[in-house]
Design a protein around this motif. Structure first.
Motif, PDB file in Angstrom:
ATOM      1  N   MET A  78       0.858  -1.178   0.000  1.00  0.00           N
ATOM      2  CA  MET A  78       0.000   0.000   0.000  1.00  0.00           C
ATOM      3  C   MET A  78       0.899   1.236   0.000  1.00  0.00           C
ATOM      4  N   CYS A  82      -2.720   5.164  -1.670  1.00  0.00           N
ATOM      5  CA  CYS A  82      -3.744   4.196  -1.241  1.00  0.00           C
ATOM      6  C   CYS A  82      -3.959   4.269   0.264  1.00  0.00           C
ATOM      7  N   GLY A  83      -2.906   4.572   1.018  1.00  0.00           N
ATOM      8  CA  GLY A  83      -3.055   4.736   2.455  1.00  0.00           C
ATOM      9  C   GLY A  83      -3.961   5.909   2.796  1.00  0.00           C
ATOM     10  N   THR A  86      -7.506   4.961   1.827  1.00  0.00           N
ATOM     11  CA  THR A  86      -8.020   4.016   2.820  1.00  0.00           C
ATOM     12  C   THR A  86      -8.495   4.766   4.058  1.00  0.00           C
ATOM     13  N   MET A  89     -11.714   6.507   3.319  1.00  0.00           N
ATOM     14  CA  MET A  89     -12.831   5.562   3.270  1.00  0.00           C
ATOM     15  C   MET A  89     -13.247   5.116   4.670  1.00  0.00           C
ATOM     16  N   LEU A  90     -12.276   4.858   5.528  1.00  0.00           N
ATOM     17  CA  LEU A  90     -12.568   4.392   6.881  1.00  0.00           C
ATOM     18  C   LEU A  90     -13.271   5.454   7.724  1.00  0.00           C
ATOM     19  N   CYS A 118      -7.006   4.524  -6.733  1.00  0.00           N
ATOM     20  CA  CYS A 118      -6.699   4.053  -5.379  1.00  0.00           C
ATOM     21  C   CYS A 118      -7.945   3.473  -4.723  1.00  0.00           C
ATOM     22  N   HIS A 119      -9.068   4.148  -4.877  1.00  0.00           N
ATOM     23  CA  HIS A 119     -10.328   3.676  -4.292  1.00  0.00           C
ATOM     24  C   HIS A 119     -10.655   2.281  -4.811  1.00  0.00           C
ATOM     25  N   GLN A 121      -8.563   0.064  -6.026  1.00  0.00           N
ATOM     26  CA  GLN A 121      -7.570  -0.883  -5.512  1.00  0.00           C
ATOM     27  C   GLN A 121      -7.893  -1.260  -4.071  1.00  0.00           C
ATOM     28  N   VAL A 122      -8.219  -0.270  -3.253  1.00  0.00           N
ATOM     29  CA  VAL A 122      -8.547  -0.533  -1.848  1.00  0.00           C
ATOM     30  C   VAL A 122      -9.811  -1.388  -1.753  1.00  0.00           C
ATOM     31  N   TRP A 125      -8.914  -4.927  -2.475  1.00  0.00           N
ATOM     32  CA  TRP A 125      -8.234  -5.564  -1.341  1.00  0.00           C
ATOM     33  C   TRP A 125      -9.239  -5.930  -0.259  1.00  0.00           C
ATOM     34  N   TRP A 126     -10.165  -5.026   0.033  1.00  0.00           N
ATOM     35  CA  TRP A 126     -11.158  -5.284   1.075  1.00  0.00           C
ATOM     36  C   TRP A 126     -12.063  -6.443   0.682  1.00  0.00           C
TER      37      TRP A 126
END
Length: 166
Positions: A78, A82-83, A86, A89-90, A118-119, A121-122, A125-126
């Motif tokens: 990441m 992307c961090g 993330t 988003m959190l 990035c969104h 990609q995250v 991953w989720w």
């Protein structure tokens, strides 16, 4: 040859300090024969991609150009972009909220394209993590049902409770 004018970097940047410092040490004495050092480097360009930067420097003695990356480029880990997405988003942020936060700290902001990449990609991953977690939980539940003898026609019977929430 006339000296190029040093570019001035406006605002702040986030860097992976050790990685950045290691790059500087590598290029410090890049041409010992001519006596070039870091003092001879001029910043001539910056390429920004969200919070990542690539700085282009040029030696005013030997004319060699070097790239300094603000952080490692890795497709498997990441990265800073992307961090940040993330974190947004959190906390329930969208791109505009994230950009307001970044702008208030005088950091580069995200274009829609970079944020969306990035969104996506995250989210991928989720999704993968959720599927893996659900499969592991199903295996554990099946093993528990088998150990308790809760079987029907050789298939573990699991009790499922739903609370009707979406």
């Amino acid at each position: 040859m006339p000296n190029e004018i040093n570019m001035v970097v406006e605002g702040r940047r986030i860097i992976d300090f050790q990685y950045f410092f290691d790059q500087i040490k590598i290029i410090n004495n890049h041409c010992e024969a001519m006596g070039c050092t870091i003092d001879n480097l001029q910043l001539i360009k910056e390429y920004k991609t969200g919070l990542k930067s690539i700085f282009i420097t040029k030696c005013n003695m030997c004319n060699l150009e070097f790239q300094l990356l603000s952080s490692k480029s890795s497709n498997s880990d990441m990265d800073i972009n992307c961090g940040a997405v993330t974190g947004a988003m959190l906390t329930g942020f969208g791109r505009s909220n994230l950009n307001e936060l970044l702008a208030s700290m005088n950091l580069p902001i995200f274009t829609q394209n970079i944020y969306s990449k990035c969104h996506d990609q995250v989210a991928k991953w989720w999704k993968e993590a959720a599927e893996e977690s659900m499969q592991e939980a199903a295996k554990e539940e099946a093993a528990e049902a088998i150990s308790c003898g809760e079987m029907k026609d050789g298939i573990p019977v699991l009790t499922v409770i739903a609370d009707c929430c979406l």
